[in-house]
Scaffold this motif. Structure first.
Motif, PDB file in Angstrom:
ATOM      1  N   UNK A 136       0.808  -1.213   0.000  1.00 19.88           N
ATOM      2  CA  UNK A 136       0.000   0.000   0.000  1.00 19.88           C
ATOM      3  C   UNK A 136       0.846   1.271   0.000  1.00 19.88           C
ATOM      4  N   UNK A 137       2.005   1.233   0.641  1.00 18.45           N
ATOM      5  CA  UNK A 137       2.911   2.389   0.596  1.00 18.45           C
ATOM      6  C   UNK A 137       3.380   2.635  -0.835  1.00 18.45           C
ATOM      7  N   UNK A 138       3.748   1.576  -1.533  1.00 15.52           N
ATOM      8  CA  UNK A 138       4.230   1.722  -2.914  1.00 15.52           C
ATOM      9  C   UNK A 138       3.106   2.110  -3.869  1.00 15.52           C
ATOM     10  N   UNK A 139       1.926   1.527  -3.698  1.00 16.61           N
ATOM     11  CA  UNK A 139       0.799   1.887  -4.560  1.00 16.61           C
ATOM     12  C   UNK A 139       0.421   3.349  -4.351  1.00 16.61           C
ATOM     13  N   UNK A 140       0.435   3.804  -3.099  1.00 18.51           N
ATOM     14  CA  UNK A 140       0.123   5.197  -2.813  1.00 18.51           C
ATOM     15  C   UNK A 140       1.103   6.152  -3.458  1.00 18.51           C
ATOM     16  N   UNK A 141       2.387   5.777  -3.441  1.00 21.19           N
ATOM     17  CA  UNK A 141       3.400   6.645  -4.054  1.00 21.19           C
ATOM     18  C   UNK A 141       3.248   6.689  -5.568  1.00 21.19           C
ATOM     19  N   UNK A 142       3.008   5.542  -6.198  1.00 23.10           N
ATOM     20  CA  UNK A 142       2.872   5.540  -7.659  1.00 23.10           C
ATOM     21  C   UNK A 142       1.588   6.225  -8.096  1.00 23.10           C
ATOM     22  N   UNK A 143       0.505   6.086  -7.328  1.00 22.03           N
ATOM     23  CA  UNK A 143      -0.738   6.783  -7.675  1.00 22.03           C
ATOM     24  C   UNK A 143      -0.585   8.290  -7.526  1.00 22.03           C
ATOM     25  N   UNK A 144       0.167   8.726  -6.529  1.00 22.84           N
ATOM     26  CA  UNK A 144       0.352  10.161  -6.322  1.00 22.84           C
ATOM     27  C   UNK A 144       1.201  10.795  -7.418  1.00 22.84           C
TER      28      UNK A 144
END
Length: 187
Positions: A136-144
């Motif tokens: 979730x940390x990585x998905x949040x960064x790529x989505x941002x």
């Protein structure tokens, strides 16, 4: 003399407050974060793998970064530098706190009774908690950073800092709260 992680950060003084995750967060210090799947043949191989390397591997799960470990390594290194500048703390400690805050404690599974599927709340194993938090940390960064002018390094640093502060604006924290809210309704 101990080796420093990424040749910059000392991991000897890192504190893990969540006792469930303490056995699964592995912070052995390596200069090179590339084990090459050395632990993949073991039953609990992920437990022996460095958590920073696992975060690095999760960063490579999108279309742009697939298989580009050196590029992901540079992104992570720059994100750690940004975290160090913004918080004046060891970025590894900030990451560990972010993982502890964004790891869900319970989730929903589906049980079949006859032909009916019933949602049931279950506790999450520590290994899965760690996987979910890193993902979730990585998905949040790529989505941002997707279709925005903000670079992925800044987005990753912001996501880790927000998750370490338990801020609701973090994608990982909001996802954890959503999972736990659904699990609470399925009790």
């Amino acid at each position: 003399m101990d080796q420093l992680l990424m040749n910059k950060y000392d991991v000897s003084g890192i504190q893990i407050h969540d006792q469930g995750l303490a056995n699964y967060i592995n912070l052995t210090s390596y200069i090179n974060l590339h084990t090459g799947g050395r632990f993949s043949n073991y039953l609990s191989g992920k437990k022996n793998m460095n958590t920073i390397e696992r975060l690095l591997n999760k960063l490579m799960r999108t279309e742009k970064w697939t298989g580009k470990k050196y590029s992901a390594y540079k992104v992570l290194s720059e994100a750690f530098d940004i975290i160090n500048k913004k918080t004046k703390q060891n970025p590894v400690q900030v990451l560990v706190t972010a993982i502890e805050n964004s790891a869900p404690r319970e989730e929903v599974t589906r049980l079949k009774y006859g032909g009916i599927a019933v949602p049931k709340s279950v506790d999450v194993s520590p290994s899965r908690r760690l996987d979910e938090a890193l993902r979730n940390i990585c998905i949040g960064a790529t989505k941002a950073s997707f279709k925005h002018k903000i670079h992925i390094e800044e987005c990753l640093a912001n996501e880790i800092i927000l998750a370490s502060r338990n801020d609701g604006n973090s994608y990982a924290i909001s996802k954890k709260e959503e999972i736990e809210r659904v699990a609470a309704s399925a009790r």
